[in-house]
Enzyme design. Structure first.
Site, PDB file in Angstrom:
ATOM      1  N   ARG A   1       0.824  -1.197   0.000  1.00 41.63           N
ATOM      2  CA  ARG A   1       0.000   0.000   0.000  1.00 41.63           C
ATOM      3  C   ARG A   1       0.858   1.247   0.000  1.00 41.63           C
ATOM      4  O   ARG A   1       1.809   1.373   0.766  1.00 41.63           O
ATOM      5  CB  ARG A   1      -0.876   0.005   1.247  1.00 41.63           C
ATOM      6  CG  ARG A   1      -1.522   1.336   1.488  1.00 41.63           C
ATOM      7  CD  ARG A   1      -2.616   1.163   2.477  1.00 41.63           C
ATOM      8  NE  ARG A   1      -2.919   2.410   3.114  1.00 41.63           N
ATOM      9  CZ  ARG A   1      -4.008   2.579   3.850  1.00 41.63           C
ATOM     10  NH1 ARG A   1      -4.840   1.596   4.010  1.00 41.63           N
ATOM     11  NH2 ARG A   1      -4.240   3.712   4.414  1.00 41.63           N
TER      12      ARG A   1
ATOM     13  N   ARG B   1      -4.329   4.611  -3.509  1.00 37.76           N
ATOM     14  CA  ARG B   1      -3.821   3.492  -2.709  1.00 37.76           C
ATOM     15  C   ARG B   1      -3.919   2.177  -3.482  1.00 37.76           C
ATOM     16  O   ARG B   1      -4.864   1.958  -4.237  1.00 37.76           O
ATOM     17  CB  ARG B   1      -4.506   3.396  -1.361  1.00 37.76           C
ATOM     18  CG  ARG B   1      -5.946   3.086  -1.311  1.00 37.76           C
ATOM     19  CD  ARG B   1      -6.924   4.229  -1.118  1.00 37.76           C
ATOM     20  NE  ARG B   1      -6.518   5.480  -0.535  1.00 37.76           N
ATOM     21  CZ  ARG B   1      -6.661   5.791   0.740  1.00 37.76           C
ATOM     22  NH1 ARG B   1      -7.132   4.943   1.587  1.00 37.76           N
ATOM     23  NH2 ARG B   1      -6.340   6.985   1.170  1.00 37.76           N
TER      24      ARG B   1
ATOM     25  N   ASP C   1      -6.891  -0.810   0.160  1.00 34.03           N
ATOM     26  CA  ASP C   1      -7.287  -0.255   1.449  1.00 34.03           C
ATOM     27  C   ASP C   1      -8.340  -1.191   2.033  1.00 34.03           C
ATOM     28  O   ASP C   1      -9.264  -1.576   1.319  1.00 34.03           O
ATOM     29  CB  ASP C   1      -7.904   1.118   1.156  1.00 34.03           C
ATOM     30  CG  ASP C   1      -8.100   1.936   2.388  1.00 34.03           C
ATOM     31  OD1 ASP C   1      -7.101   2.321   2.997  1.00 34.03           O
ATOM     32  OD2 ASP C   1      -9.270   2.199   2.738  1.00 34.03           O
TER      33      ASP C   1
ATOM     34  N   ASP D   1     -10.988  -1.451   5.199  1.00 38.30           N
ATOM     35  CA  ASP D   1     -11.604  -0.770   6.344  1.00 38.30           C
ATOM     36  C   ASP D   1     -12.628  -1.690   6.994  1.00 38.30           C
ATOM     37  O   ASP D   1     -13.482  -2.254   6.299  1.00 38.30           O
ATOM     38  CB  ASP D   1     -12.350   0.495   5.881  1.00 38.30           C
ATOM     39  CG  ASP D   1     -11.416   1.603   5.451  1.00 38.30           C
ATOM     40  OD1 ASP D   1     -10.328   1.728   6.042  1.00 38.30           O
ATOM     41  OD2 ASP D   1     -11.771   2.340   4.517  1.00 38.30           O
TER      42      ASP D   1
HETATM   43  O1  GSY Z   1     -11.839   5.016   2.286  1.00 32.25           O
HETATM   44  C1  GSY Z   1     -11.319   4.159   1.371  1.00 32.25           C
HETATM   45  C2  GSY Z   1     -10.450   4.824   0.359  1.00 32.25           C
HETATM   46  N1  GSY Z   1     -11.164   5.797  -0.469  1.00 32.25           N
HETATM   47  C3  GSY Z   1     -12.022   5.544  -1.478  1.00 32.25           C
HETATM   48  C4  GSY Z   1     -12.539   4.356  -2.034  1.00 32.25           C
HETATM   49  O2  GSY Z   1     -12.256   3.217  -1.636  1.00 32.25           O
HETATM   50  N2  GSY Z   1     -13.432   4.522  -3.075  1.00 32.25           N
HETATM   51  C5  GSY Z   1     -13.777   5.749  -3.542  1.00 32.25           C
HETATM   52  N3  GSY Z   1     -14.623   5.820  -4.558  1.00 32.25           N
HETATM   53  N4  GSY Z   1     -13.281   6.888  -3.028  1.00 32.25           N
HETATM   54  C6  GSY Z   1     -12.426   6.784  -1.998  1.00 32.25           C
HETATM   55  N5  GSY Z   1     -11.814   7.765  -1.323  1.00 32.25           N
HETATM   56  C7  GSY Z   1     -11.064   7.148  -0.409  1.00 32.25           C
HETATM   57  S1  GSY Z   1     -10.097   7.991   0.734  1.00 32.25           S
END
Ligand code: GSY
Length: 169
Positions: A83, A92, A95, A97
């Site tokens: 990452r 990234r 990720d 979560d």
């Molecule tokens: O919070 C996860 C990372 N992330 C994302 C994501 O996974 N998808 C989208 N569409 N936008 C994001 N912005 C972030 S920060």
């Protein structure tokens, strides 16, 4: 046995492969069993909008790990898959979560469950509700499929997944 939902996203390189590798690593963990994988959605970036589109999925798993141990397992998978997160909200490789852990409300400095912004993010709500349309916010009792954000634009089905075997390589 504990039940958890995770959101996974990737917007660098071979995005699908990163998600597949992350799910495989989760499943190979001796204390985790992945039960369900959502379809893959291509999603407009949220937060920092000047970056590549994401592929997002949600997985449901069972585990004997405590929530903080599950967090460590997710972080070690992120690190293993290289990452890169130089910029907050930025691109990234992958990720992971934790969205929900049983019906628990956890408030630690480094871990808040339910995930603090999940009800505002269509890229989380759409795949979550696909794998469980009855899942509720354990604090408010509100069904996630009733959250207005689920209707927002920017989340498009990219690869339909019906069985977990289709997703794992
Ligand atoms: O919070 C996860 C990372 N992330 C994302 C994501 O996974 N998808 C989208 N569409 N936008 C994001 N912005 C972030 S920060």
């Amino acid at each position: 046995m504990n039940n958890a939902y995770l959101s996974l996203g990737s917007n660098i390189g071979n995005r699908l492969e990163h998600l597949q590798q992350a799910v495989e690593l989760l499943n190979e963990h001796p204390s985790i069993k992945v039960l369900k994988v959502s379809s893959v959605y291509e999603t407009e970036p949220v937060g920092l909008t000047e970056q590549a589109k994401f592929l997002n999925i949600v997985v449901n798993l069972e585990t004997t790990l405590e929530a903080t141990e599950l967090l460590s397992a997710c972080q070690s998978i992120e690190n293993k898959l290289g990452r890169m997160r130089k910029i907050r909200w930025g691109p990234r490789t992958v990720d992971l979560d934790i969205l929900l852990y049983n019906e628990e409300h956890i408030q630690l400095e480094h871990l808040i469950i339910p995930h603090i912004r999940m009800q505002e993010r269509a890229f989380v709500l759409v795949p979550l509700v696909e794998i469980n349309s009855e899942v509720k916010n354990p604090i408010t009792g509100r069904l996630y499929h009733e959250e207005p954000a689920i209707k927002e634009d920017g989340v498009n089905l990219w690869k339909k997944i019906v069985r977990i075997e289709e997703f794992l390589q």
